[in-house]
Design a protein around this motif. Structure first.
Motif, short mmCIF file in Angstrom:
data_model
loop_
_atom_site.label_atom_id
_atom_site.label_comp_id
_atom_site.label_asym_id
_atom_site.label_seq_id
_atom_site.Cartn_x
_atom_site.Cartn_y
_atom_site.Cartn_z
N THR A 252 27.02 -75.06 -29.09
CA THR A 252 26.80 -75.89 -30.28
C THR A 252 27.64 -75.36 -31.45
N GLY A 253 27.75 -76.20 -32.47
CA GLY A 253 28.43 -75.79 -33.70
C GLY A 253 27.65 -74.71 -34.41
N SER A 254 26.33 -74.79 -34.37
CA SER A 254 25.49 -73.77 -35.02
C SER A 254 25.76 -72.39 -34.45
N ASN B 227 29.08 -71.05 -35.63
CA ASN B 227 29.05 -70.52 -36.99
C ASN B 227 28.28 -69.19 -37.06
N TYR C 291 25.81 -77.72 -45.15
CA TYR C 291 25.04 -77.48 -43.94
C TYR C 291 26.00 -76.96 -42.88
N HIS C 292 25.65 -75.85 -42.25
CA HIS C 292 26.52 -75.30 -41.21
C HIS C 292 25.77 -75.05 -39.91
N ASN D 197 30.20 -82.87 -45.48
CA ASN D 197 28.79 -83.08 -45.82
C ASN D 197 28.59 -83.16 -47.34
N ASP E 208 34.87 -74.32 -41.02
CA ASP E 208 33.95 -75.03 -40.13
C ASP E 208 34.57 -76.40 -39.84
N GLN F 118 33.24 -81.12 -38.32
CA GLN F 118 33.43 -82.53 -38.70
C GLN F 118 34.90 -82.98 -38.66
N LYS G 122 30.72 -80.60 -32.33
CA LYS G 122 30.53 -82.04 -32.10
C LYS G 122 31.51 -82.77 -31.17
N1 PMP Z 1 28.63 -77.49 -39.22
C1 PMP Z 1 28.67 -78.71 -39.77
C2 PMP Z 1 29.62 -78.98 -40.88
C3 PMP Z 1 27.83 -79.72 -39.29
O1 PMP Z 1 27.86 -80.93 -39.86
C4 PMP Z 1 26.94 -79.44 -38.22
C5 PMP Z 1 26.02 -80.49 -37.63
N2 PMP Z 1 25.83 -81.61 -38.34
C6 PMP Z 1 26.93 -78.14 -37.69
C7 PMP Z 1 27.80 -77.20 -38.19
C8 PMP Z 1 25.99 -77.77 -36.56
O2 PMP Z 1 26.42 -78.23 -35.35
P1 PMP Z 1 25.37 -78.39 -34.14
O3 PMP Z 1 24.37 -79.42 -34.53
O4 PMP Z 1 26.23 -78.74 -32.96
O5 PMP Z 1 24.73 -77.05 -33.94
#
Ligand code: PMP
Length: 422
Positions: free
Chosen positions: A101-103, A106, A129-130, A207, A235, A238, A265
């Motif tokens: 995942t992106g989370s 990060n 939001y990250h 965001n 990041d 997006q 994503k």
């Molecule tokens: N960074 C940004 C800029 C995001 O918009 C998001 C999710 N909307 C995330 C990180 C987190 O990604 P994920 O939901 O895949 O963990």
């Protein structure tokens, strides 16, 4: 279905729209609901190369039918993917760590920044939001919280080229104010003994409301952070994978080279894969000071999905398409803003654009209620789009990348009809 959802999944599981949609199938830029009704998808960036793209579906199913394990066995896919992916970056960004995942990406990026700098302080914008791990949730300034922010966090104002402060005449003045706040944040972290490990930012501040930025702004941000001994984390969750139409990565579009890049994503077209791309030195500092193993990160099926997405971006010229269709759509939206007084600033890049919904006459007072009504009516009329920004009044139009001019015409015909009713 909503009651069953609440009973089984618990409360506060938001859905989009007053009348939630129940999709059962997707194809290209189209979504189909349980009654067989077709919707134009002008919102979703996860199905980056189009819903259920046959090349990606085939690659996933072929690899799933052959082998799926983890990174403790050798496999070509992860190496082939790492090679193909890093080839799209500046040569300094040459190593990859894959996540799901992106989370997670990060989260790892923050740990890498700490490993290389030996410091803890982090800087983000005040409306961002990250992701959702404990560490990155602490950076989620767009979600109100009662217990305050962590002591090692400092915020700078989210750039906003539309709602300028008194005395500012354009985005250059706005950017100078943000840079002054950055200097103050750096000093404050140093005085508190945290030091600066990193700034984490989205290169297009998606965001935050994708503001217009003066040329060279993010390069100036990066220079200040590096001078203080910190690193720059871009990041790209997006803007990555060609969304802006100008380059593969948002930071290339915005004109700076980060030290660490995170992504998610669109990477697997819906298959859960995320990642971190960084320099040899940062990866070595992280890998020698930490043990990192991610059971599903870098498995052969995820890498097959990632490789197939890169194939389609290339084979179907999707970055050029984002530039061409994005420019066309933005022009049409600008024309629409001349017709409807409540459409304010139109901005964006490539296939990520939108317009502020404002009270007519006073062009900079947000009209969240009207914006919400508009996206609900768009949904009723078969077009999926969303809202974002601090005031939740900014149309968020961010379709799958094969979106065509004909699709854009359809979107604006429906929008004209909807806005006329408002
Ligand atoms: N960074 C940004 C800029 C995001 O918009 C998001 C999710 N909307 C995330 C990180 C987190 O990604 P994920 O939901 O895949 O963990």
């Amino acid at each position: 279905m909503m009651a069953r959802r609440e009973r089984l999944l618990g409360p506060n599981n938001p859905t989009f729209y007053d009348d939630p949609v129940h999709f059962v199938r997707g194809e290209g830029v189209w979504l189909f609901d349980a009654d067989g009704r077709r919707y134009l998808d002008a919102y979703n960036n996860v199905p980056h190369v189009g819903h259920c793209h046959p090349h990606v579906v085939e690659a996933i199913s072929r690899q799933a039918g052959l082998l799926n394990t983890h990174s403790r066995y050798l496999h070509d896919n992860v190496l082939d993917y790492a090679e193909r992916l890093t080839a799209t970056f500046h040569r300094s960004l040459s190593t990859v760590l894959l996540t799901c995942t992106g989370s997670e990406a990060n989260d790892v990026a923050l740990r890498m920044a700490r490993a290389i700098t030996g410091k803890h302080g982090v800087i983000v914008t005040d409306f961002t939001y990250h992701g959702n791990t404990s560490a990155v949730m602490e950076l989620a300034t767009l979600i109100p919280r009662e217990d305050g922010f962590s002591t090692h966090l400092r915020t700078i104002p989210a750039p906003d080229s539309y709602h300028l402060e008194p005395g500012e005449k354009d985005e250059t003045d706005m950017a100078a104010r943000v840079l002054a706040h950055l200097d103050a944040a750096i000093s404050s972290l140093e005085e508190a003994g945290h030091g600066v490990s990193a700034i984490m930012l989205c290169p297009i501040f998606a965001n935050e409301g994708f503001p217009d930025l003066p040329p060279g702004f993010l390069d100036r941000v990066a220079k200040r952070v590096r001078k203080a001994g910190g690193v720059v984390i871009a990041d790209e969750v997006q803007p990555g994978f060609g969304r802006t139409g100008a380059a593969m990565w948002g930071h290339q579009y915005s004109g700076f080279t980060p030290d660490i890049v995170t992504m998610g994503k669109p990477m697997g077209n819906g298959h859960p894969i995320g990642g971190v791309v960084t320099t040899h030195d940062i990866m070595h500092a992280f890998r020698t000071k930490n043990v990192y193993f991610n059971t599903f990160g870098s498995n052969p099926v995820s890498c097959a999905a990632g490789l197939a997405v890169l194939d389609v971006i290339e084979n179907e010229n999707l970055i050029a398409n984002a530039a061409e269709v994005g420019a066309y759509a933005k022009e049409r939206l600008e024309k629409m803003a001349e017709k409807f007084g409540f459409l304010g600033d139109v901005r964006g890049a490539g296939l990520f654009f939108g317009a502020e919904i404002v009270h007519p006459g006073e062009q900079i007072t947000a009209d969240k209620k009207l914006a919400k009504k508009a996206v609900n009516l768009m949904r009723e009329n078969g077009v999926i789009m969303g809202l974002l920004g601090r005031k939740e009044n900014l149309f968020k139009i961010r379709p799958p990348m094969p979106f065509s001019k004909t699709n854009a015409d359809h979107l604006f015909e429906v929008m004209d009809h909807v806005l006329s009713r408002l």
